[in-house]
Motif scaffolding. Structure first.
Motif, PDB file in Angstrom:
ATOM      1  N   TRP B  53      -4.010  -5.805  -1.348  1.00  0.00           N
ATOM      2  CA  TRP B  53      -3.561  -4.819  -0.359  1.00  0.00           C
ATOM      3  C   TRP B  53      -2.888  -3.628  -1.061  1.00  0.00           C
ATOM      4  O   TRP B  53      -3.205  -2.466  -0.772  1.00  0.00           O
ATOM      5  N   PHE B  56      -4.886  -0.696  -2.688  1.00  0.00           N
ATOM      6  CA  PHE B  56      -5.464   0.392  -1.898  1.00  0.00           C
ATOM      7  C   PHE B  56      -4.432   1.474  -1.584  1.00  0.00           C
ATOM      8  O   PHE B  56      -4.661   2.321  -0.734  1.00  0.00           O
ATOM      9  N   HIS B  57      -3.280   1.386  -2.249  1.00  0.00           N
ATOM     10  CA  HIS B  57      -2.215   2.347  -1.965  1.00  0.00           C
ATOM     11  C   HIS B  57      -1.769   3.051  -3.233  1.00  0.00           C
ATOM     12  O   HIS B  57      -2.066   2.611  -4.337  1.00  0.00           O
ATOM     13  N   TRP B  59       1.799   3.774  -4.861  1.00  0.00           N
ATOM     14  CA  TRP B  59       3.125   3.230  -4.601  1.00  0.00           C
ATOM     15  C   TRP B  59       3.937   3.217  -5.891  1.00  0.00           C
ATOM     16  O   TRP B  59       3.446   2.785  -6.930  1.00  0.00           O
ATOM     17  N   LYS B  65       4.554   3.079   0.845  1.00  0.00           N
ATOM     18  CA  LYS B  65       3.213   3.025   0.281  1.00  0.00           C
ATOM     19  C   LYS B  65       2.351   4.070   0.994  1.00  0.00           C
ATOM     20  O   LYS B  65       2.454   4.248   2.197  1.00  0.00           O
ATOM     21  N   GLU B  66       1.491   4.719   0.206  1.00  0.00           N
ATOM     22  CA  GLU B  66       0.591   5.690   0.813  1.00  0.00           C
ATOM     23  C   GLU B  66      -0.836   5.193   0.680  1.00  0.00           C
ATOM     24  O   GLU B  66      -1.316   4.928  -0.424  1.00  0.00           O
ATOM     25  N   TRP B  67      -1.520   5.052   1.799  1.00  0.00           N
ATOM     26  CA  TRP B  67      -2.887   4.518   1.787  1.00  0.00           C
ATOM     27  C   TRP B  67      -3.814   5.510   1.115  1.00  0.00           C
ATOM     28  O   TRP B  67      -3.861   6.683   1.487  1.00  0.00           O
ATOM     29  N   GLY B  69      -7.128   4.354   0.191  1.00  0.00           N
ATOM     30  CA  GLY B  69      -8.468   3.767   0.220  1.00  0.00           C
ATOM     31  C   GLY B  69      -8.877   3.257  -1.144  1.00  0.00           C
ATOM     32  O   GLY B  69      -8.080   2.636  -1.853  1.00  0.00           O
TER      33      GLY B  69
END
Lengths: 282, 312
Positions: B53, B56-57, B59, B65-67, B69
Motif C-alpha cells: 500500500w 503507491f504513495h 511519503w 501520504k500522497e497517492w 499510483g
C-alpha cells in the motif's frame, strides 16, 4: 561410509591426511587468525608498519582492558543480552504452543497456517521495515529494547514453529491417544506429556535463536540508535569510529562482540548442530 | 501401546460437562495458536500488505501520504540507474552465493573421516557460521586492506598485488560475496556432514562390489541420498543471497560509487538515509524484492507440500 576411510588406504595416506588437516584449518580460518593476532599487538607495531611480523610485545590485557573500560562496549553487550534472552524465551514459548497445535491436531486450515509461518519466515526484511518501524514508533517503543524484542519474538516464531511442529510430528502419537483415553485434559497433555519430550528441541532452538538474535544487525539499525538500547552488532560501528584506524583495538572489540555466540556454540554444540540440521536427514 | 491406569476417574460426568469440555479437541488448537498467530500477523503478515500500500504513495514517514499510483514503479523500472546496478548485483549474489553448496560438500567429504581429533576439526571448520555477519564483514574488510591487510601481504610473497578489492568498483561486490561465502560454506558443510553420516552403508558396500568408486559413486549413490540436505542448503542459500545486507553495509556501505548496492541495501538507503526518508519509493523497491523472493518461496513451499502429502 563415503569417502572410503583413510585407514584402509595404508599408513602413508593416513599420515598425509593428518598433516594436511591442520594446514587446511589454518587456511580456512586465516582472516580470523589475522584479527586475533592484531588484537594482541601494541599500538607501536602499527605506527612502525610491523603489521605481519611477530608482535613486539604481548598487549592482550591492555587492548582488551581498553575495550572494556574505555568504551561503551560493556553497555552494548548488556543490551545484547537484554534483547536476546527475552526473545529466546518468548519465541520458544510461543512456538511450542503453535508447534503443538499444528503437529498434533487435524483441522481445516492446519497446513495453510503452517505454510503461512514458513512463508513469513522467508520474506525479505525490507518488506516489513517501513510498517514495523512505524508501528514501533507509534507504540512509543522506538529506540527501546522492548520494541526490538517484540519484533524478534514475532518474526522468530515463524522459524520456531516450523521446527517445533516437525519435531512434535516425530513423537509417537500413541502417547497422546493413550492420554486421551485416560481422560487427560488437552492442555495437561501438552504440559505433562509433550513438553517433557520436547526438551531436546527446546534446547536446540534456544541456542539457535540466541545466536540468530545476538547476530542481528539490520533490525538493530532500523529500530534503535545510541548506546541506551543498541545491541553490540550495531554498537560496534560506533566503537570503531571511536577508535578509527586503531586496528588492535577494533580487532579486540570485534572479538569481544563475537564471543558469546561462539561460547554458546562450543558449550552446546550437540544441540546447536542438531537444530541446524533438522530435516537434513530423512 | 500399554498404559497403566493413573487413577483418573473415567467418563462419568463428561457428558454433562461444559461446552468447552465437549468441544475440547476442536478448540484447543486454536487457543494454542492465538498468541503466535496474533504476533506473527501484526509484525509480519500485515506489514507485507502495508508495504504494498505504501509503495503507491509518496511519503516521508511523518506527514500525510500522497497517492501517486504506479509512479514509483515506473521510475524504478524505467530510469533509475541505482536500481539497475542493485538488481544485477542481486543476480550476481544469487549465482555466486550458490557456490557455497559444492564448496560445503567438498569440505564435508574431506572431513568425513574418523581420525583422532576430527570432531574438533569439524567444529572449527564450522565456526565461522556462528560469527555475526558484522564481524565477518569487519574481519574481511581488514583482510582486504591494501596496506595493512593480510591478503596483500600474502600476494606480495608471490610478487603480486597490491589490490584494493573494496576500493575497486569492478571487484568490490565479488570481494563481499567471497566474504559471505565463508560462513555459508561452513553451514552447507555441516548439513552435508550430517547427511553423510546417515548414508546407508549397505548401499555403499553393494555399489563398491559392483565396482563403483570416486565420482561415479558420489554422483549415483551418495548424492541421491543427500537430497534432503541439498534441498535445505538451496533454501537457506538462496534466501541468504537475497537477504544480503549486513556485509554490504559494514564493508563498503554501498560504495565505491554505489557499485556494491543490492536491492535490500538500496531500499534501506532510500527509506532511512541522511538524504531524507523516501518511504514510498523504498517500499516499492522492497515490493520488487519481495516478488523476486516470492518465486523461490512458492517453489520451496510447493516442494514441502508434496512431501507433506506423501507423509500422510
Amino acid at each position: 561410509m563415503f569417502p572410503k576411510p583413510i585407514e584402509q588406504r595404508g599408513p602413508g595416506a593416513k599420515l598425509t591426511y593428518q598433516a594436511i588437516l591442520p594446514l587446511a584449518l589454518i587456511m580456512w580460518l586465516l582472516p580470523l587468525i589475522a584479527v586475533a593476532v592484531f588484537s594482541i599487538k601494541p599500538d607501536a607495531d602499527f605506527t612502525n608498519g610491523n603489521y605481519w611480523g611477530p608482535p613486539s610485545s604481548f598487549e592482550f590485557f591492555t587492548n582488551y582492558g581498553r575495550v572494556f573500560f574505555e568504551s561503551d562496549m560493556p553497555r552494548y553487550m548488556l543490551n545484547s543480552l537484554l534483547i536476546t534472552i527475552p526473545t529466546v524465551i518468548g519465541a520458544v514459548a510461543l512456538s511450542s504452543l503453535t508447534g503443538f497445535a499444528l503437529g498434533i491436531y487435524k483441522f481445516n486450515g492446519n497446513l495453510l497456517i503452517f505454510f503461512m509461518f514458513i512463508a513469513g519466515n522467508f520474506v525479505p526484511f525490507q518488506i516489513l521495515m517501513v510498517p514495523v518501524r512505524d508501528l514501533t514508533v507509534s507504540m512509543n517503543l522506538y529506540d527501546t529494547k522492548t520494541g526490538l524484542v517484540l519484533f524478534h519474538i514475532a518474526f522468530q516464531t515463524g522459524f520456531c514453529t516450523l521446527f517445533m511442529r516437525n519435531f512434535i510430528r516425530q513423537l509417537p502419537f500413541e502417547l497422546i491417544e493413550a492420554a486421551r483415553v485416560e481422560g487427560v485434559a488437552e492442555w495437561r497433555i501438552f504440559w505433562f506429556v509433550v513438553l517433557p519430550l520436547m526438551r531436546p528441541a527446546l534446547a536446540a532452538l534456544s541456542v539457535l535463536i540466541f545466536t540468530f538474535i545476538w547476530n542481528d544487525y539490520f533490525w538493530a539499525v532500523v529500530l534503535t540508535q545510541g548506546p541506551d538500547s543498541q545491541p553490540v552488532t550495531a554498537g560496534i560501528t560506533a566503537f570503531n569510529s571511536q577508535f578509527r584506524a586503531a586496528y588492535h583495538l577494533m580487532s579486540a572489540g570485534s572479538i569481544v562482540a563475537a564471543l558469546p555466540p561462539v561460547l554458546m556454540f562450543f558449550l552446546m554444540q550437540k544441540h546447536f548442530i542438531a537444530g541446524l540440521t533438522l530435516g537434513a536427514v530423512k | 501401546m500399554a498404559t497403566s491406569a493413573t487413577g483418573h476417574t473415567g467418563h462419568g460426568g463428561r457428558a454433562r460437562a461444559g461446552w468447552y469440555k465437549r468441544n475440547e479437541i476442536a478448540l484447543t488448537p486454536w487457543l494454542f495458536l492465538i498468541p503466535g498467530i496474533l504476533f506473527f500477523a501484526v509484525y509480519v503478515i500485515i506489514p507485507i500488505f502495508q508495504s504494498v500500500w505504501i509503495s503507491f504513495h509518496e511519503w516521508d514517514g511523518l506527514g500525510a501520504k500522497e497517492w501517486v499510483g504506479t509512479a514509483n514503479y515506473e521510475r524504478l523500472l524505467t530510469d533509475d540507474r541505482k536500481f539497475d546496478v542493485s538488481f544485477w548485483n542481486n543476480i550476481r549474489w544469487l549465482f555466486l552465493y550458490l557456490l557455497a553448496i559444492p564448496a560445503g560438500l567438498f569440505i564435508a567429504l574431506f572431513l568425513n573421516q574418523t581420525v583422532f581429533g576430527i570432531r574438533l576439526y569439524k567444529s572449527l571448520f564450522f565456526f565461522p557460521f556462528v560469527l555475526s555477519q558484522v564481524v565477518v564483514g569487519l574481519v574481511f574488510s581488514w583482510f582486504y586492506l591494501p596496506r595493512e591487510g593480510l591478503l596483500n601481504a600474502l600476494l606480495a610473497v608471490f610478487g603480486l598485488g597490491p589490490v584494493n578489492i573494496l576500493g575497486d568498483p569492478n571487484l568490490a561486490t565479488y570481494g563481499i560475496i567471497a566474504a559471505s561465502l565463508w560462513p555459508q560454506t561452513a553451514y552447507c558443510m555441516i548439513l552435508y556432514l550430517t547427511g553423510l553420516n546417515a548414508v546407508d552403508p549397505e548401499q555403499v558396500e553393494a555399489a563398491r562390489l559392483d565396482g563403483a568408486k570416486g565420482w561415479k559413486m558420489l554422483w549415483y549413490v551418495i548424492l541421491p541420498q543427500l537430497k534432503p540436505a541439498t534441498f535445505i542448503a538451496f533454501v537457506v542459500t538462496i534466501i541468504g543471497a537475497l537477504r544480503s545486507f549486513d556485509l554490504i553495509s559494514v564493508m563498503t556501505n554501498g560504495g565505491p560509487f554505489g557499485s556494491t548496492r543490492v536491492l535490500s541495501f538500496y531500499m534501506f538507503e532510500e527509506s532511512l538515509s541522511e538524504f531524507g526518508f523516501r518511504m514510498g519509493y523504498g517500499a516499492a523497491i522492497a515490493v520488487v524484492l519481495f516478488f523476486i523472493m516470492l518465486g523461490f518461496i512458492a517453489y520451496f513451499l510447493w516442494s514441502m507440500w508434496r512431501e507433506e502429502k506423501g507423509a500422510r
